[in-house]
Scaffold this active site. Structure first.
Site, PDB file in Angstrom:
ATOM      1  N   ASP A  10      33.052 121.798  24.174  1.00  0.00           N
ATOM      2  CA  ASP A  10      32.377 121.903  24.631  1.00  0.00           C
ATOM      3  C   ASP A  10      32.585 120.727  25.547  1.00  0.00           C
ATOM      4  O   ASP A  10      32.510 119.901  25.322  1.00  0.00           O
ATOM      5  CB  ASP A  10      30.770 122.966  24.787  1.00  0.00           C
ATOM      6  N   LEU A  11      32.648 120.943  27.269  1.00  0.00           N
ATOM      7  CA  LEU A  11      32.121 119.918  28.095  1.00  0.00           C
ATOM      8  C   LEU A  11      31.378 119.493  28.986  1.00  0.00           C
ATOM      9  O   LEU A  11      30.136 118.610  28.219  1.00  0.00           O
ATOM     10  CB  LEU A  11      33.143 120.457  29.466  1.00  0.00           C
ATOM     11  N   ASP A  12      30.305 120.714  29.785  1.00  0.00           N
ATOM     12  CA  ASP A  12      29.649 120.151  30.344  1.00  0.00           C
ATOM     13  C   ASP A  12      28.020 120.824  28.800  1.00  0.00           C
ATOM     14  O   ASP A  12      27.547 121.076  27.803  1.00  0.00           O
ATOM     15  CB  ASP A  12      28.303 121.501  30.845  1.00  0.00           C
ATOM     16  N   THR A  18      26.988 116.947  33.589  1.00  0.00           N
ATOM     17  CA  THR A  18      27.133 117.919  34.652  1.00  0.00           C
ATOM     18  C   THR A  18      25.872 118.720  35.269  1.00  0.00           C
ATOM     19  O   THR A  18      25.588 119.625  35.795  1.00  0.00           O
ATOM     20  CB  THR A  18      28.493 118.524  35.209  1.00  0.00           C
ATOM     21  N   TRP A  26      22.335 124.916  42.306  1.00  0.00           N
ATOM     22  CA  TRP A  26      21.527 126.298  42.341  1.00  0.00           C
ATOM     23  C   TRP A  26      20.217 126.241  42.594  1.00  0.00           C
ATOM     24  O   TRP A  26      20.105 127.386  43.525  1.00  0.00           O
ATOM     25  CB  TRP A  26      21.034 126.714  41.153  1.00  0.00           C
ATOM     26  N   LEU A  45      20.690 128.224  31.714  1.00  0.00           N
ATOM     27  CA  LEU A  45      21.804 128.719  32.480  1.00  0.00           C
ATOM     28  C   LEU A  45      22.764 127.818  31.980  1.00  0.00           C
ATOM     29  O   LEU A  45      24.165 127.898  31.899  1.00  0.00           O
ATOM     30  CB  LEU A  45      21.825 128.115  33.488  1.00  0.00           C
ATOM     31  N   LYS A  46      22.726 126.857  30.425  1.00  0.00           N
ATOM     32  CA  LYS A  46      23.414 126.160  30.072  1.00  0.00           C
ATOM     33  C   LYS A  46      24.800 126.893  29.583  1.00  0.00           C
ATOM     34  O   LYS A  46      24.404 128.280  28.316  1.00  0.00           O
ATOM     35  CB  LYS A  46      22.721 125.319  29.045  1.00  0.00           C
ATOM     36  N   SER A  49      28.006 132.023  32.022  1.00  0.00           N
ATOM     37  CA  SER A  49      29.158 132.094  33.490  1.00  0.00           C
ATOM     38  C   SER A  49      28.139 131.300  34.924  1.00  0.00           C
ATOM     39  O   SER A  49      27.118 132.034  35.017  1.00  0.00           O
ATOM     40  CB  SER A  49      30.150 132.987  33.534  1.00  0.00           C
ATOM     41  N   SER A  53      24.991 133.560  36.118  1.00  0.00           N
ATOM     42  CA  SER A  53      23.736 132.706  36.242  1.00  0.00           C
ATOM     43  C   SER A  53      23.316 132.504  37.305  1.00  0.00           C
ATOM     44  O   SER A  53      22.437 132.572  37.936  1.00  0.00           O
ATOM     45  CB  SER A  53      24.541 130.797  36.378  1.00  0.00           C
ATOM     46  N   SER A 115      35.028 125.580  27.349  1.00  0.00           N
ATOM     47  CA  SER A 115      34.090 125.664  27.892  1.00  0.00           C
ATOM     48  C   SER A 115      34.174 126.486  29.331  1.00  0.00           C
ATOM     49  O   SER A 115      35.608 126.753  29.547  1.00  0.00           O
ATOM     50  CB  SER A 115      34.953 124.053  29.347  1.00  0.00           C
ATOM     51  N   ALA A 116      33.356 127.602  29.292  1.00  0.00           N
ATOM     52  CA  ALA A 116      32.589 128.283  30.477  1.00  0.00           C
ATOM     53  C   ALA A 116      33.119 127.544  31.727  1.00  0.00           C
ATOM     54  O   ALA A 116      33.582 129.037  32.018  1.00  0.00           O
ATOM     55  CB  ALA A 116      31.555 128.510  30.473  1.00  0.00           C
ATOM     56  N   SER A 117      33.236 126.728  32.314  1.00  0.00           N
ATOM     57  CA  SER A 117      33.699 126.361  33.491  1.00  0.00           C
ATOM     58  C   SER A 117      35.072 126.537  34.029  1.00  0.00           C
ATOM     59  O   SER A 117      36.271 125.873  32.931  1.00  0.00           O
ATOM     60  CB  SER A 117      33.083 124.540  33.481  1.00  0.00           C
ATOM     61  N   LYS A 118      35.379 126.955  34.841  1.00  0.00           N
ATOM     62  CA  LYS A 118      36.625 127.331  35.799  1.00  0.00           C
ATOM     63  C   LYS A 118      36.414 125.612  36.700  1.00  0.00           C
ATOM     64  O   LYS A 118      37.424 124.965  37.918  1.00  0.00           O
ATOM     65  CB  LYS A 118      36.411 127.988  37.219  1.00  0.00           C
ATOM     66  N   LYS A 146      30.770 133.309  25.972  1.00  0.00           N
ATOM     67  CA  LYS A 146      30.110 133.047  25.589  1.00  0.00           C
ATOM     68  C   LYS A 146      28.568 133.076  25.218  1.00  0.00           C
ATOM     69  O   LYS A 146      28.390 133.779  25.852  1.00  0.00           O
ATOM     70  CB  LYS A 146      29.135 131.302  24.939  1.00  0.00           C
ATOM     71  N   GLU A 170      28.615 121.396  20.431  1.00  0.00           N
ATOM     72  CA  GLU A 170      28.132 122.584  21.473  1.00  0.00           C
ATOM     73  C   GLU A 170      26.581 122.181  22.046  1.00  0.00           C
ATOM     74  O   GLU A 170      25.792 121.767  21.089  1.00  0.00           O
ATOM     75  CB  GLU A 170      28.057 124.603  21.627  1.00  0.00           C
ATOM     76  N   ASP A 171      26.288 122.161  23.743  1.00  0.00           N
ATOM     77  CA  ASP A 171      25.081 122.051  23.663  1.00  0.00           C
ATOM     78  C   ASP A 171      24.215 122.955  23.412  1.00  0.00           C
ATOM     79  O   ASP A 171      23.324 122.967  24.523  1.00  0.00           O
ATOM     80  CB  ASP A 171      24.834 121.021  24.998  1.00  0.00           C
TER      81      ASP A 171
HETATM   82  C1  G6P Z   1      29.071 125.637  31.728  1.00  0.00           C
HETATM   83  C2  G6P Z   1      28.051 125.592  31.920  1.00  0.00           C
HETATM   84  C3  G6P Z   1      27.369 126.746  32.678  1.00  0.00           C
HETATM   85  C4  G6P Z   1      28.209 126.602  34.049  1.00  0.00           C
HETATM   86  C5  G6P Z   1      29.507 127.548  33.327  1.00  0.00           C
HETATM   87  C6  G6P Z   1      30.292 127.760  34.396  1.00  0.00           C
HETATM   88  O1  G6P Z   1      28.908 126.519  30.727  1.00  0.00           O
HETATM   89  O2  G6P Z   1      27.344 124.843  30.963  1.00  0.00           O
HETATM   90  O3  G6P Z   1      25.954 126.058  33.300  1.00  0.00           O
HETATM   91  O4  G6P Z   1      27.967 128.087  34.609  1.00  0.00           O
HETATM   92  O5  G6P Z   1      29.923 126.252  32.691  1.00  0.00           O
HETATM   93  O6  G6P Z   1      30.977 126.613  35.234  1.00  0.00           O
HETATM   94  P1  G6P Z   1      31.774 126.494  36.759  1.00  0.00           P
HETATM   95  O7  G6P Z   1      32.534 125.784  36.305  1.00  0.00           O
HETATM   96  O8  G6P Z   1      32.577 127.833  37.117  1.00  0.00           O
HETATM   97  O9  G6P Z   1      30.866 127.355  37.822  1.00  0.00           O
HETATM   98 MG    MG Z   2      27.578 123.287  27.697  1.00  0.00          MG
END
Ligand code: G6P
Ligand code: MG
Length: 216
Positions: A10-12, A18, A26, A45-46, A49, A53, A115-118, A146, A170-171
């Site tokens: 996982d990244l964040d 981050t 937020w 929120l960890k 998406s 969130s 990672s869920a992050s875009k 997830k 994963e955290d």
């Molecule tokens: C990770 C973080 C979340 C975040 C999600 C989407 O999973 O832990 O806090 O909401 O990514 O990130 P993004 O950069 O796409 O908004």
């Molecule tokens: Mg994470």
């Protein structure tokens, strides 16, 4: 001992912190809407998406918005967030992350980002570690968030390994559940109380070794 062939990260909260930038962005949005939320609520929120969130935060503030308004609010938050991550430097890689990634590769293990992050490519490029991953699966490639295992299963598939040969780092509670739902081993990064479903919990990748990996 399992025959581990790949590590999926996982990244964040695992490789970079981050979460603090997500929280700031937020919080600014919530404040503009006339309410506030706590760092404890932010924990929820960890791994969640962007859209989900926002829905949680609006719920905490007792605010209802149309789908079009939600899209605008999520974009506003993301613009502030992107401004912050664009300032990131390699100094923000969490302790031990770089060493452990390099140790995995030196040991012949494949590496993936899940990672869920875009925004994951922006972050990886800013901190200069995109080249350490054999494949990158992020919020742009998956439809099920997830704890659905989709992001990790896609990572395993791209690496050409079976889920049982993967260890996920994963955290987030939802992230550990996603790994377990996908039939993978999970190493939690954080507290054993919170991440009780993980096969092993360490406080950070600086506490992780290839030996510990082989004992899973
Ligand atoms: C990770 C973080 C979340 C975040 C999600 C989407 O999973 O832990 O806090 O909401 O990514 O990130 P993004 O950069 O796409 O908004
Ligand atoms: Mg994470």
């Amino acid at each position: 001992m399992t025959d581990i062939k790949a590590c999926i990260f996982d990244l964040d909260g695992v490789i970079v912190d981050t979460a603090v930038y997500h929280y700031k962005a937020w919080k600014r949005l919530a404040n503009e809407l006339g309410f506030d939320f706590t760092e404890e609520q932010n924990e929820q929120l960890k791994g969640v998406s962007r859209v989900r969130s926002l829905q949680l935060i609006l719920g905490w503030g007792g605010v209802t918005k149309t789908e079009a308004e939600q899209t605008e609010l999520a974009t506003r938050k993301n613009d502030w967030y992107v401004d912050m991550i664009n300032q990131m430097t390699p100094a923000e890689i969490l302790p031990g992350a770089l060493d452990f990634l390099e140790a995995c590769r030196a040991a012949g293990l494949k590496t993936a980002l899940g990672s869920a992050s875009k925004n994951s490519m922006t972050i990886l490029n800013k901190v200069g570690i995109a080249h350490l991953f054999d494949t990158i699966v992020d919020g742009n490639h998956v439809s099920a968030p997830k704890p659905d295992p989709e992001v990790f299963l896609k990572g395993a598939e791209a690496l050409g390994v079976s889920p049982t040969e993967c260890v996920v780092f994963e955290d987030a509670i939802a992230g550990v559940q996603a790994a377990k739902n996908g039939g993978m081993k999970a190493v939690g990064i954080g507290s054993p109380e919170t991440l009780s479903q993980a096969d092993l919990v360490v406080s950070g990748l600086d506490k992780m070794t290839i030996e510990k990996l082989k004992e899973l």
